[in-house]
Scaffold this motif. Structure first.
Motif, PDB file in Angstrom:
ATOM      1  N   GLU A  86      56.656  46.515  30.522  1.00  0.00           N
ATOM      2  CA  GLU A  86      56.868  48.129  30.980  1.00  0.00           C
ATOM      3  C   GLU A  86      57.026  49.516  30.569  1.00  0.00           C
ATOM      4  OE1 GLU A  86      60.351  47.094  33.496  1.00  0.00           O
ATOM      5  OE2 GLU A  86      60.010  44.747  33.421  1.00  0.00           O
ATOM      6  N   ILE A  87      56.183  50.323  31.721  1.00  0.00           N
ATOM      7  CA  ILE A  87      56.617  52.016  31.100  1.00  0.00           C
ATOM      8  C   ILE A  87      56.327  52.288  32.357  1.00  0.00           C
ATOM      9  CG2 ILE A  87      54.749  51.620  28.826  1.00  0.00           C
ATOM     10  CD1 ILE A  87      52.637  52.101  30.612  1.00  0.00           C
ATOM     11  N   ARG A  88      56.701  54.067  32.570  1.00  0.00           N
ATOM     12  CA  ARG A  88      56.532  54.381  33.391  1.00  0.00           C
ATOM     13  C   ARG A  88      55.879  56.275  32.999  1.00  0.00           C
ATOM     14  NH1 ARG A  88      62.918  56.409  34.519  1.00  0.00           N
ATOM     15  NH2 ARG A  88      63.146  57.134  32.994  1.00  0.00           N
ATOM     16  N   LEU A  89      55.160  56.319  34.466  1.00  0.00           N
ATOM     17  CA  LEU A  89      54.711  57.883  34.244  1.00  0.00           C
ATOM     18  C   LEU A  89      55.188  59.078  34.721  1.00  0.00           C
ATOM     19  CD1 LEU A  89      52.163  59.827  32.992  1.00  0.00           C
ATOM     20  CD2 LEU A  89      51.518  58.964  35.576  1.00  0.00           C
ATOM     21  N   LEU A  90      55.506  59.912  34.091  1.00  0.00           N
ATOM     22  CA  LEU A  90      56.145  61.406  34.865  1.00  0.00           C
ATOM     23  C   LEU A  90      55.275  62.397  35.415  1.00  0.00           C
ATOM     24  CD1 LEU A  90      59.478  61.737  33.001  1.00  0.00           C
ATOM     25  CD2 LEU A  90      59.045  60.092  34.802  1.00  0.00           C
ATOM     26  N   VAL A  91      54.845  62.713  36.404  1.00  0.00           N
ATOM     27  CA  VAL A  91      54.081  63.934  36.600  1.00  0.00           C
ATOM     28  C   VAL A  91      54.944  65.121  36.905  1.00  0.00           C
ATOM     29  CG1 VAL A  91      52.395  64.595  38.142  1.00  0.00           C
ATOM     30  CG2 VAL A  91      52.795  62.184  37.722  1.00  0.00           C
ATOM     31  N   ALA A 122      58.081  60.210  39.278  1.00  0.00           N
ATOM     32  CA  ALA A 122      58.339  58.920  38.747  1.00  0.00           C
ATOM     33  C   ALA A 122      57.519  57.695  38.748  1.00  0.00           C
ATOM     34  CB  ALA A 122      59.607  58.486  37.532  1.00  0.00           C
ATOM     35  N   CYS A 123      56.594  57.069  37.884  1.00  0.00           N
ATOM     36  CA  CYS A 123      55.769  56.481  38.682  1.00  0.00           C
ATOM     37  C   CYS A 123      56.076  55.523  38.109  1.00  0.00           C
ATOM     38  CB  CYS A 123      54.172  56.637  38.270  1.00  0.00           C
ATOM     39  SG  CYS A 123      54.067  58.435  39.491  1.00  0.00           S
ATOM     40  N   ALA A 124      56.644  54.242  38.218  1.00  0.00           N
ATOM     41  CA  ALA A 124      57.083  52.278  37.139  1.00  0.00           C
ATOM     42  C   ALA A 124      55.998  51.571  37.347  1.00  0.00           C
ATOM     43  CB  ALA A 124      58.006  51.657  37.874  1.00  0.00           C
ATOM     44  N   ILE A 125      55.450  51.457  36.486  1.00  0.00           N
ATOM     45  CA  ILE A 125      54.586  50.306  36.053  1.00  0.00           C
ATOM     46  C   ILE A 125      54.784  49.263  35.719  1.00  0.00           C
ATOM     47  CG2 ILE A 125      52.078  50.324  34.430  1.00  0.00           C
ATOM     48  CD1 ILE A 125      52.051  53.606  34.366  1.00  0.00           C
ATOM     49  N   ASP A 126      54.596  48.502  35.953  1.00  0.00           N
ATOM     50  CA  ASP A 126      55.284  46.505  35.034  1.00  0.00           C
ATOM     51  C   ASP A 126      54.590  46.364  34.265  1.00  0.00           C
ATOM     52  OD1 ASP A 126      56.709  46.941  37.741  1.00  0.00           O
ATOM     53  OD2 ASP A 126      55.580  45.236  38.080  1.00  0.00           O
ATOM     54  N   ASN A 127      53.808  46.951  34.126  1.00  0.00           N
ATOM     55  CA  ASN A 127      52.127  46.408  32.952  1.00  0.00           C
ATOM     56  C   ASN A 127      51.117  46.775  33.076  1.00  0.00           C
ATOM     57  OD1 ASN A 127      52.202  44.854  30.203  1.00  0.00           O
ATOM     58  ND2 ASN A 127      50.484  43.643  31.376  1.00  0.00           N
ATOM     59  N   LEU A 128      50.828  47.923  31.432  1.00  0.00           N
ATOM     60  CA  LEU A 128      48.841  48.218  31.775  1.00  0.00           C
ATOM     61  C   LEU A 128      48.483  47.024  30.498  1.00  0.00           C
ATOM     62  CD1 LEU A 128      46.762  50.089  33.351  1.00  0.00           C
ATOM     63  CD2 LEU A 128      48.106  51.839  30.952  1.00  0.00           C
TER      64      LEU A 128
END
Length: 255
Positions: A86-91, A122-128
């Motif tokens: 789990e990670i997140r990207l902020l724009v 904020a963009c939550a990403i379960d898994n990349l």
């Protein structure tokens, strides 16, 4: 074949043809964006073993001179050999660049934005997965009378670590064209305002933005990065801004 069946069959073919045209048009539009770049990016905290997170922005965008609208693609990539978890990207937008929406992402409350920024999601990403990337369509506006910057931090899920940060990096043009339908802007270029004596000086020429009395770092190799702190658990669960990494910079004259 009866006329009724012929009508139904013809309608189905037209629908299928229309769908195909829409798909091909969308693909062509995405391809027209041009090369992507990690300019202005730097690793901050050490990522988990086997995980290599970076971001990409288009090298060139165009701003509609009448509406000030522009579209930006923000991409996060895992170039490592293991999944990210789990990670997140902020724009986040600064100065003349305001982020109006990021598809599938949560808006950061104004009070939680770092000082100097005007908008963020904020963009939550379960898994990349290893070797994979994920792109987000960013709707934005750009005031050509100002400089404009964007920042893409990549953090762990609770915002305690920032694995990568691209920016704040400017988009701009040395010679904007106010009379043209659109103005092309290049990544990594400070914008020259379209009108003499504009408020260009109001922006932070250092490329950073203050947060709680400090500034988000420029991400060049010589910058010293210090942890500032994390927001509360409620904001973390809402996907708002987490840990921001900052550095102390000299004050501007006249402050």
């Amino acid at each position: 074949m009866s006329s009724r069946r012929m009508t139904i069959a013809t309608g189905s073919l037209l629908t299928a043809s229309f769908s195909a045209v829409m798909i091909f048009s969308f693909s062509a539009g995405a391809d027209d964006e041009g090369p992507m770049s990690g300019k202005g990016g730097k690793a901050v905290d050490k990522a988990p073993s086997g995980v290599e997170l970076t971001t990409l922005l288009p090298e060139k965008i165009e701003v509609d001179n009448s509406s000030q609208g522009t579209a930006i693609t923000a991409t996060v990539k895992n170039g490592g050999t293991k999944d990210s978890g789990e990670i997140r990207l902020l724009v986040v937008g600064f100065d003349g660049l305001s982020v109006k929406g990021v598809e599938g992402c949560a808006e950061i409350a104004e009070k939680d934005l770092p000082e100097g920024s005007n908008s963020g999601f904020a963009c939550a990403i379960d898994n990349l997965a290893a070797g994979k990337s994920k792109s987000y369509a960013v709707d934005a506006t750009f005031d050509l009378k100002k400089e404009g910057k964007i920042c893409l931090p990549v953090q762990d899920a609770d915002g305690t670590k920032t694995f990568w940060q691209q920016g704040p990096v400017p988009f701009g043009a040395n010679n904007p064209s106010p009379n043209a339908p659109a103005t092309p802007l290049l990544l990594g270029t400070d914008n020259s305002p379209v009108t003499p004596g504009s408020d260009k000086a109001d922006g932070d020429k250092s490329g950073g933005a203050k947060s709680g009395g400090k500034e988000l770092p420029k991400t060049g190799p010589a910058d010293r990065i210090l942890p500032l702190g994390a927001v509360g658990a409620a904001l973390i669960s809402a996907g708002a801004a987490g840990m921001w990494w900052t550095q102390r910079r000299p004050q501007r004259n006249g402050s």
